[in-house]
Design an enzyme around this catalytic site. Structure first.
Site, mmCIF file in Angstrom:
data_model
loop_
_atom_site.group_PDB
_atom_site.id
_atom_site.type_symbol
_atom_site.label_atom_id
_atom_site.label_comp_id
_atom_site.label_asym_id
_atom_site.label_seq_id
_atom_site.Cartn_x
_atom_site.Cartn_y
_atom_site.Cartn_z
ATOM 1 N N ASN A 31 58.815 43.825 47.262
ATOM 2 C CA ASN A 31 58.397 44.774 48.299
ATOM 3 C C ASN A 31 59.213 44.526 49.572
ATOM 4 O O ASN A 31 58.941 43.579 50.312
ATOM 5 C CB ASN A 31 56.888 44.597 48.559
ATOM 6 C CG ASN A 31 56.385 45.520 49.647
ATOM 7 O OD1 ASN A 31 57.083 46.441 50.074
ATOM 8 N ND2 ASN A 31 55.159 45.277 50.106
ATOM 9 N N TRP A 32 60.195 45.400 49.789
ATOM 10 C CA TRP A 32 61.094 45.202 50.940
ATOM 11 C C TRP A 32 60.465 45.627 52.265
ATOM 12 O O TRP A 32 61.050 45.396 53.333
ATOM 13 C CB TRP A 32 62.382 46.011 50.756
ATOM 14 C CG TRP A 32 63.273 45.537 49.652
ATOM 15 C CD1 TRP A 32 63.092 44.444 48.850
ATOM 16 C CD2 TRP A 32 64.509 46.145 49.230
ATOM 17 N NE1 TRP A 32 64.137 44.345 47.959
ATOM 18 C CE2 TRP A 32 65.021 45.375 48.175
ATOM 19 C CE3 TRP A 32 65.224 47.275 49.647
ATOM 20 C CZ2 TRP A 32 66.216 45.695 47.531
ATOM 21 C CZ3 TRP A 32 66.407 47.596 49.002
ATOM 22 C CH2 TRP A 32 66.890 46.807 47.961
ATOM 23 N N LYS A 33 59.334 46.324 52.199
ATOM 24 C CA LYS A 33 58.696 46.858 53.422
ATOM 25 C C LYS A 33 59.723 47.658 54.228
ATOM 26 O O LYS A 33 60.559 48.332 53.627
ATOM 27 C CB LYS A 33 58.049 45.717 54.217
ATOM 28 C CG LYS A 33 57.127 44.875 53.318
ATOM 29 C CD LYS A 33 56.260 43.889 54.051
ATOM 30 C CE LYS A 33 55.421 43.136 53.018
ATOM 31 N NZ LYS A 33 54.456 42.230 53.615
ATOM 32 N N HIS B 233 48.010 49.046 50.601
ATOM 33 C CA HIS B 233 48.518 47.777 51.133
ATOM 34 C C HIS B 233 47.834 47.492 52.469
ATOM 35 O O HIS B 233 47.600 48.410 53.260
ATOM 36 C CB HIS B 233 50.038 47.848 51.303
ATOM 37 C CG HIS B 233 50.649 46.504 51.569
ATOM 38 N ND1 HIS B 233 50.568 45.894 52.799
ATOM 39 C CD2 HIS B 233 51.313 45.644 50.764
ATOM 40 C CE1 HIS B 233 51.168 44.709 52.724
ATOM 41 N NE2 HIS B 233 51.628 44.536 51.502
ATOM 42 N N GLU C 283 45.782 40.730 47.057
ATOM 43 C CA GLU C 283 46.604 40.210 48.157
ATOM 44 C C GLU C 283 45.697 39.810 49.323
ATOM 45 O O GLU C 283 45.370 40.658 50.169
ATOM 46 C CB GLU C 283 47.572 41.293 48.649
ATOM 47 C CG GLU C 283 48.645 41.658 47.656
ATOM 48 C CD GLU C 283 49.917 42.099 48.386
ATOM 49 O OE1 GLU C 283 50.970 41.515 48.114
ATOM 50 O OE2 GLU C 283 49.857 43.001 49.236
ATOM 51 N N GLY D 5 52.692 37.197 54.443
ATOM 52 C CA GLY D 5 53.681 36.906 55.484
ATOM 53 C C GLY D 5 53.348 35.707 56.346
ATOM 54 O O GLY D 5 53.838 35.590 57.469
ATOM 55 N N SER E 185 52.750 35.441 50.277
ATOM 56 C CA SER E 185 53.570 34.248 50.492
ATOM 57 C C SER E 185 54.061 33.585 49.210
ATOM 58 O O SER E 185 54.097 32.361 49.100
ATOM 59 C CB SER E 185 52.829 33.241 51.384
ATOM 60 O OG SER E 185 52.681 33.780 52.691
HETATM 61 P P1 PGA Z 1 54.774 38.314 51.581
HETATM 62 O O1 PGA Z 1 54.288 39.839 51.414
HETATM 63 O O2 PGA Z 1 55.314 37.890 50.236
HETATM 64 O O3 PGA Z 1 55.823 38.356 52.644
HETATM 65 O O4 PGA Z 1 53.588 37.523 51.950
HETATM 66 C C1 PGA Z 1 53.599 40.255 50.274
HETATM 67 C C2 PGA Z 1 53.177 41.703 50.408
HETATM 68 O O5 PGA Z 1 52.821 42.123 51.517
HETATM 69 O O6 PGA Z 1 53.204 42.457 49.432
#
Ligand code: PGA
Length: 245
Positions: free
Chosen positions: A8-10, A93, A164, A170, A205
């Site tokens: 997931n590159w956001k 999300h 999640e 993050g 994470s």
């Molecule tokens: P992260 O994000 O791996 O940076 O914690 C995961 C996500 O939001 O899907």
């Protein structure tokens, strides 16, 4: 059942980033009988990536509109995502729940329209830090799921549920394996599903030090990876590490 790894590159990347990333990822070997790898770039780049990427990979949209076409300025529909060969769509999300005020009612509409467009929804659920510390993780996940299944128990069939925990996204604070397994087992039991109808995956994470340990558990059928998927060498190292299992 294949396990799925989603990058997931956001809101990150550009054309140069993509060319380099796809060139490198196309060269890797992984056991595609065991794993499926999907890239979730910003929507504007899905078309390009679907063109550049080899068949053994696929793509995921980070969002979808609740309409299929019409006067809805700025939106992208399921038909369009399918038209350019997208396979999955992330829905609910925590960043969209937080920054775009998406609630369970809207999330349900997005799940319905995704299925209508032949896209597979990846539905994110999870508790915040306060709920986690108060031992309310199951309560929160149950509530989020119940809002979706209240009129139709089957609505989550053939979808992916991504657990999640918000406090793990993050933050470098991965949930411990025991906790993840507990929640995954709860979700499975609550939905009374056998493994073939719903995949339950984990996100929050994930990195090179924890990916293998988490994915090798039979309760965990995939990973949703944010920041650790942004550096292609890092992401390839993660894929190589789980490929050894
Ligand atoms: P992260 O994000 O791996 O940076 O914690 C995961 C996500 O939001 O899907």
């Amino acid at each position: 059942m294949k396990k799925i790894i989603i990058a997931n590159w956001k809101l990150n990347s550009n054309i140069d980033f993509i060319k380099n990333y796809i060139k490198k990822i196309n060269k890797i070997n992984f056991n595609n009988n065991k794993y499926e790898i999907s890239i979730a770039p910003p929507i504007i780049y899905l078309y390009l990536i679907n063109k550049l990427i080899k068949n053994k990979f696929n793509t995921t949209s980070q969002n979808i509109d609740i309409h299929l076409s019409g006067a809805f300025t700025g939106e992208t529909s399921g038909w369009m995502l399918k038209d350019i060969n997208t396979k999955y769509v992330i829905i609910g999300h925590s960043e969209r729940r937080k920054y775009h005020k998406e609630n369970n009612k809207l999330i349900l509409k997005k799940i319905i329209i995704s299925k209508k467009s032949n896209l597979i929804p990846i539905i994110c659920i999870g508790e915040n830090e306060k709920e986690y510390l108060n031992n309310e993780s199951i309560k929160t996940c149950k509530l989020q799921i119940n809002c979706l299944i209240k009129n139709n128990e089957q609505i989550l069939d053939n979808t992916i549920i991504a657990y999640e925990p918000i406090w793990a996204i993050g933050t470098n604070k991965t949930a411990d394996l025991k906790h993840i397994i507990k929640i995954h087992k709860f979700i499975k039991k609550h939905l009374k599903k056998n493994n073939s109808k719903i995949k339950i995956i984990y996100g929050g994470s994930i990195n090179i030090n924890n990916a293998k340990n988490i994915i090798q558990n039979e309760e965990i059928q995939g990973l949703l990876i944010g920041s650790s998927s942004l550096d292609i060498n890092n992401f390839i190292n993660i894929i190589n590490s789980i490929n050894e299992i």
